[in-house]
Write a protein that holds these residues in place. Structure first.
Motif, mmCIF file in Angstrom:
data_model
loop_
_atom_site.group_PDB
_atom_site.id
_atom_site.type_symbol
_atom_site.label_atom_id
_atom_site.label_comp_id
_atom_site.label_asym_id
_atom_site.label_seq_id
_atom_site.Cartn_x
_atom_site.Cartn_y
_atom_site.Cartn_z
ATOM 1 N N LEU A 1 23.039 -24.466 -6.791
ATOM 2 C CA LEU A 1 22.813 -23.867 -8.109
ATOM 3 C C LEU A 1 23.424 -22.479 -8.242
ATOM 4 C CD1 LEU A 1 19.134 -25.079 -8.538
ATOM 5 C CD2 LEU A 1 21.105 -25.841 -9.873
ATOM 6 N N PHE B 1 25.378 -22.184 -11.569
ATOM 7 C CA PHE B 1 24.481 -22.059 -12.718
ATOM 8 C C PHE B 1 23.847 -20.673 -12.747
ATOM 9 C CE2 PHE B 1 20.672 -22.427 -15.212
ATOM 10 C CZ PHE B 1 21.008 -23.305 -16.233
ATOM 11 N N THR C 1 27.448 -27.557 -12.882
ATOM 12 C CA THR C 1 26.466 -27.790 -11.819
ATOM 13 C C THR C 1 26.557 -29.206 -11.283
ATOM 14 O OG1 THR C 1 24.969 -26.170 -12.813
ATOM 15 C CG2 THR C 1 24.015 -27.724 -11.243
ATOM 16 N N GLY D 1 20.690 -31.506 -11.426
ATOM 17 C CA GLY D 1 20.742 -30.261 -10.671
ATOM 18 C C GLY D 1 19.919 -30.265 -9.404
#
Length: 707
Positions: free
Chosen positions: A329, A332, A422, A480
């Motif tokens: 992540l 993101f 992502t 994700g």
């Protein structure tokens, strides 16, 4: 006017009602909370406890280097204070003792074993998740806080390290506590919370030294910009916090270094026996610059810089070793940070949400730069310190981007784009090990495509747009978290490598790699069963190895409960690393030493802490690690050894059978040569060993009696 009198039964009833009220708030939440929030939080915390604690006894003594110190500290208060490897206080471990103290206190209450070593880590890991939730909630609300807590819970390297007894779990908890207190100081303008934040950072220093200071720029900048006080007052507050941080950081170092060297243990990892040298060398500049400033792994070291984390550079966090541990992540979080600052830029100076972005964004930026470009030894599990910042930015960013998505057609493309990036990165990470759960990467692809499509449609479809958007958000969460969740489950369902804990499948092996076997095998080992041949590398550990590490970033796979040196919890010999550099100490030899100790303070002196730790754990007796962890610490000298022998404190020394010193640089060869010249070789037949192990040309250990 008369004062109303309350009878004892009535007072007890009100107290009981208040207590029930507090319990209700704890389990069901505050009255203003949505009803779904607290059950969701408890579900996340329970999941964290299961991931961190499931089957923890299978890990045995985990990292036996620290476990030996825990056993010694549970037997001796002086060893407790210094963080000594043995109760004789010859040498300490190479970190401050705070991370050992919780385990040692548990061991004093519950006895030494897997529970006392690992259950405190489980508690600290779950506490960090709860504290992160509380911090993010105050700045960004309930949905953001729950997302942040869930992301931290499922961060693969965080799951792996929270199942181990390395210092990083406590460090993360203390740093999250520092961020929590700093945010409260910003919100309230009260100095006491800023001082509390500084105190937590100081405790972090006494857990893992200079790494704790990496959060300081972010906390200080956020307070200087956003706190509810005049600029002069803010500066004065920061100076006061700096003083508290200095005191809480350096008190142990100052106290220890003021004690005469003859009255305290040698500080493991240092070059001169002082904590100060450990701070600026091995655990300081050595981590940044490598080469001659600390442990190996600098230019030309294993892994081409950084040892076990791969080559240093901007791409380190995304490489084959670290990518699956921490980077899922990261894209993101970076998008969320930039977008969030743009969205909140015009808010008032004291806006708490913008201050929160400064805290977590600064935390992540500093860690990313330092970890990426550090040229000293860098283990993948260090990156767990980035987990809270990534989690907080993910939660905050999801809420901020969703709000912008609903309000503005211009911003409506950012959230779907972030979800797409992502998902693509998750697919790339999973595609590195195509034989490991091959279906998973296609689930991620499908969820990503559907999520992006639903989010785009949600802005275009009238009437049913909300339902489509909710479906898109749910699919985005699946895309994700599926990858890191699978890695986290992998870490929780297999035995942890105590010296280099990792999650998920292996992506390679060799110097600079994570260990394990190619082709999707477990990450838990370097060379299966130990070094080739079942023994240690000739002459000690290669430069850059630390705390039981094997080439490739792993440790030889141990049977459950086995410690390095081939000692099982029950004291039986089996395969493994062969006792670390310099040879082995068999159970037969240990029994012989216990029988012939003759009142000596130390049972035995060996080359390194790897050998000593297994004996300390199995016997509970003090053992001298003459060269510290790697065998290269200048802790033992000929003069010191002569004094110990003269005073009857030590009778037996085990040295390598190769004719060299006991360190990889042969820096202590004079001690080994003195032992050979002045000691009496104990024939292996006297304690049931093989006669071949006494050959001076062989790789086995030689036991000498000194009088």
């Amino acid at each position: 006017m008369t004062t109303q009198q309350i009878s004892p039964p009535e007072a007890e009833g009100r107290a009981g009602s208040a207590e029930r009220g507090r319990l209700a708030r704890l389990f069901l939440g505050r009255p203003e909370e949505p009803r779904w929030v607290r059950p969701a939080l408890w579900a996340i915390l329970v999941a964290a406890g299961v991931l961190y604690g499931w089957g923890m006894s299978a890990s045995g003594y985990a990292n036996s280097y620290y476990s030996a110190a825990v056993k010694s500290g549970s037997q001796s208060w002086s060893s407790f204070f210094f963080g000594s490897l043995d109760t004789g206080n010859f040498i300490t471990v190479d970190k401050p003792p705070m991370s050992l103290w919780a385990q040692e206190l548990f061991a004093r209450v519950f006895g030494f074993g897997s529970f006392s070593l690992l259950f405190p880590e489980v508690l600290m890991g779950v506490a960090a998740v709860a504290l992160l939730y509380t911090t993010v909630r105050r700045a960004f609300g309930y949905p953001a806080a729950l997302i942040a807590a869930g992301v931290l819970t499922l961060t693969p390297i965080t799951v792996a390290i929270n199942r181990d007894n390395n210092p990083d779990t406590l460090l993360v908890l203390l740093l999250v506590a520092a961020a929590w207190a700093a945010q409260k100081a910003i919100e309230s303008g009260r100095l006491r919370w800023l001082l509390a934040s500084a105190f937590f950072v100081g405790c972090g220093f006494n857990t893992k030294m200079l790494q704790a200071f990496l959060v300081v720029p972010a906390l200080a900048l956020a307070y200087l910009i956003a706190a509810r006080a005049g600029v002069v007052r803010r500066i004065v507050h920061l100076l006061a916090a700096g003083a508290v941080m200095a005191v809480s950081s350096f008190w142990w170092m100052v106290v220890v270094d003021l004690i005469p060297a003859s009255s305290r243990p040698f500080i493991g990892g240092s070059t001169d026996g002082t904590v100060w040298d450990l701070v600026i060398g091995y655990n300081g500049l050595g981590r940044i610059f490598g080469e001659n400033n600390g442990p190996g792994g600098g230019r030309g070291g294993p892994g081409g810089g950084g040892g076990f984390g791969g080559t240093s550079g901007a791409g380190r966090m995304f490489n084959d070793i670290l990518g699956g541990q921490i980077s899922w992540l990261l894209p993101f979080a970076a998008i969320a940070l930039v977008a969030g600052l743009v969205l909140l830029w015009k808010r008032p100076r004291v806006d708490l949400a913008r201050a929160g972005l400064l805290i977590w964004g600064g935390w992540l930026a500093v860690h990313f730069v330092v970890f990426s470009f550090a040229e000293g030894t860098f283990h993948p599990y260090y990156s767990t310190a980035m987990g809270p910042a990534i989690a907080a930015l993910t939660g905050a960013g999801a809420v901020l981007l969703y709000g912008a998505y609903r309000r503005s057609a211009v911003w409506a493309v950012v959230l779907p784009a972030a979800v797409a990036i992502t998902g693509v990165w998750a697919f790339m990470l999973l595609n590195r090990t195509p034989d490991w759960n091959p279906w998973l990467r296609w689930v991620v692809v499908a969820a990503t495509v559907l999520a992006v499509a639903a989010l785009v449609a949600g802005r275009l479809v009238r009437g049913g747009g909300r339902a489509v958007t909710v479906a898109g958000l749910a699919l985005a969460v699946l895309a994700g978290l599926a990858g890191p969740g699978a890695y986290a489950a992998s870490a929780a369902s297999s035995t942890t490598n105590g010296t280099n804990p990792l999650a998920g499948p292996s992506t390679g092996m060799g110097f600079g790699g994570p260990g394990g076997m190619p082709g999707g095998g477990s990450r838990r080992g370097g060379f299966p069963g130990g070094f080739p041949g079942g023994g240690a590398p000739p002459g000690g550990m290669p430069q850059g190895m630390e705390r039981g590490q094997m080439p490739g970033g792993g440790q030889g796979e141990m049977p459950k409960g086995q410690t390095p040196g081939g000692q099982s919890q029950g004291g039986q010999r089996s395969g493994g690393m062969g006792g670390g550099p310099g040879g082995e100490a068999s159970q037969a030899m240990i029994s012989y030493l216990e029988k012939h100790r003759n009142g000596a303070q130390w049972l035995l002196a060996v080359s390194s802490a790897q050998q000593a730790s297994s004996i300390i754990i199995s016997t509970g007796q003090p053992v001298i690690a003459m060269g510290g962890f790697t065998g290269s610490d200048p802790a033992m000298t000929v003069a010191k050894l002569q004094q110990y022998v003269k005073e009857g404190k030590l009778h037996y020394v085990m040295v390598s059978g190769q004719g060299g010193g006991f360190g990889p640089d042969r820096g202590n060869s004079e001690v080994s040569e003195w032992v050979r010249k002045n000691g009496t070789l104990v024939q292996p037949s006297e304690y049931g060993g093989s006669s071949s192990s006494s050959s001076s040309s062989g790789s086995g250990a030689q036991l000498y009696y000194l009088r």
